[in-house]
Design an enzyme around this catalytic site. Sequence first.
Site, PDB file in Angstrom:
ATOM      1  N   HIS A  68     -20.251 104.810 -74.087  1.00 22.50           N
ATOM      2  CA  HIS A  68     -21.753 105.560 -74.498  1.00 22.50           C
ATOM      3  C   HIS A  68     -21.365 106.906 -74.308  1.00 22.50           C
ATOM      4  O   HIS A  68     -22.041 108.009 -73.796  1.00 22.50           O
ATOM      5  CB  HIS A  68     -22.662 105.241 -73.282  1.00 22.50           C
ATOM      6  CG  HIS A  68     -22.941 103.677 -73.402  1.00 22.50           C
ATOM      7  ND1 HIS A  68     -24.213 103.084 -73.998  1.00 22.50           N
ATOM      8  CD2 HIS A  68     -22.140 102.623 -72.802  1.00 22.50           C
ATOM      9  CE1 HIS A  68     -24.054 101.881 -73.941  1.00 22.50           C
ATOM     10  NE2 HIS A  68     -23.100 101.692 -73.242  1.00 22.50           N
ATOM     11  N   TYR A 338     -16.811 103.717 -63.371  1.00 23.62           N
ATOM     12  CA  TYR A 338     -17.802 105.159 -63.726  1.00 23.62           C
ATOM     13  C   TYR A 338     -17.247 106.258 -62.983  1.00 23.62           C
ATOM     14  O   TYR A 338     -17.033 107.449 -63.424  1.00 23.62           O
ATOM     15  CB  TYR A 338     -19.158 105.061 -63.169  1.00 23.62           C
ATOM     16  CG  TYR A 338     -19.853 103.980 -64.145  1.00 23.62           C
ATOM     17  CD1 TYR A 338     -19.819 102.994 -64.933  1.00 23.62           C
ATOM     18  CD2 TYR A 338     -21.580 104.140 -64.051  1.00 23.62           C
ATOM     19  CE1 TYR A 338     -20.289 102.259 -65.872  1.00 23.62           C
ATOM     20  CE2 TYR A 338     -22.362 103.346 -64.990  1.00 23.62           C
ATOM     21  CZ  TYR A 338     -21.943 102.581 -65.757  1.00 23.62           C
ATOM     22  OH  TYR A 338     -22.740 101.816 -66.654  1.00 23.62           O
TER      23      TYR A 338
END
Length: 363
Positions: A68, A338
Site C-alpha cells: 500500500h 510492518y
Amino acid sequence: MPPSPTTMAAIRRLQPSRLAVIGTILAVVAGGFAYTGGWLSPDRLSPERVVDALSARGGNPVGHRRNHSKGICFTGQFEANGAGARLSTASVLAAGRYPVTGRFAIATGDPAAPDASSRVRSMAIRITAPNGQEWRSGMNNIPVFPVATLEAFYEQVVAARALPATGKPDPEALRAFAARHPEAAAFNQWARTAPWTTSFAEESYNSLNAFRFIDAAGLRRSVRWSMRATLPQAASSQDALARLGPDALQQDLETRLQAGSLRWHLVVTIAGPDDPTEDATRAWPADREQVDVGTLIVEQAQAEATGPCRDINYDPLVLPTGIEPSADPILLARSPAYANSFTRREAEQGRAATGMAKPGDRS
C-alpha cells in the site's frame, strides 16, 4: 502468547526520548508476536523475506511502505456514540470525540503507480483516547482476504511480481497460484465482478481479520468491523478511472473535503459460535448481529510526504485495553512485517525518530 493489553499500554506511555530502553522492550514484544505467528520456526518465513518479496514486485519502494505504498494522509475525529461500551471497555468506544490520524492508499508496492493499476484500496486509522491508549486498524475495501496463511500470502506476492518486459505479472504464475489456492476463489470473484469507483469516499473498508472485544464483566466476543461509507457508490470501470489521471483518487478526496467533511459509520459484527475467527478468507453470515458504534469524520487531507501519517506504523496489534487479537495467523504475522517495513523506510530516508513517531510505531 502475545503481550497483554496492559503491557502494550505501558509501552505506549513511554517517552520517545528513551530510545535505547524502548528498543530493547520492543524487541521482546516483537519476539512475542513472532513466536506466536510462527516466525521463529526454522521452516517458516521470516519478516525479512516477506518484506523482500513485497519490495520486489516492481516500481521503486525505497523510503516508502512496502505494501500500500501510494497513499494520502487525513485527519479528523471519531465520534463514539456509546453503543460499543457494552461490548468492550476500550476507552475510545465510550461516548465522546477522539482525534484520528489516518491514511487512504491503494494496494501496490510502487508509490508512483497509477490509481487504476490497483484493485484494492485501504483505510488505516489511529484513534487516540485522552488516557493515551490507541486503536490502530488497517482495513481494505475487499469482502474477504485472498489467503489464510503467511506461506500462501508469500506465494501470492511472488506470483504478482511485475515482469521487466511488460511491467505486469506473469499470467501463468497467477493462474498457477489460483490453482494451488482454491480458498482465493471468493476474493478472485470479487476482483473480477465488483464495480470500480473513482473515489476513496465511496468505498467501505473491512478489518477482515477477527479480534475479541472484552466487556466490563470480562466476557469476550469475537468481532470484525467495517467503516461503511455514507455516500452512495457510483459504479465505474478501470478504464474510466485511468482516463481521470494517475492520481485521481487523491484529487477527488481533496476536492470533496474542500466542500465539507466526509463520514463513515464504524459497524462491529459479532461472530456466531461456529463462525471462523482464524481464517479471513471466509465471510460470516449476513444475519450476524451488527452494532453501529460511532462515526468517523474525515476533515482534512495532506500529502504523505509532509503529512501526519508519514511516520505512523498502522500495526493492527496496537490495541487499547478491551480489545485483543484473535489467533488468525495472517493477523499475527502483520505486526513483525510492518515493523520490518517501518525500520527499512526510516533508515532509507536517513532520519532519526521524530516526535511524530511514537514507541508503538515500532511495535
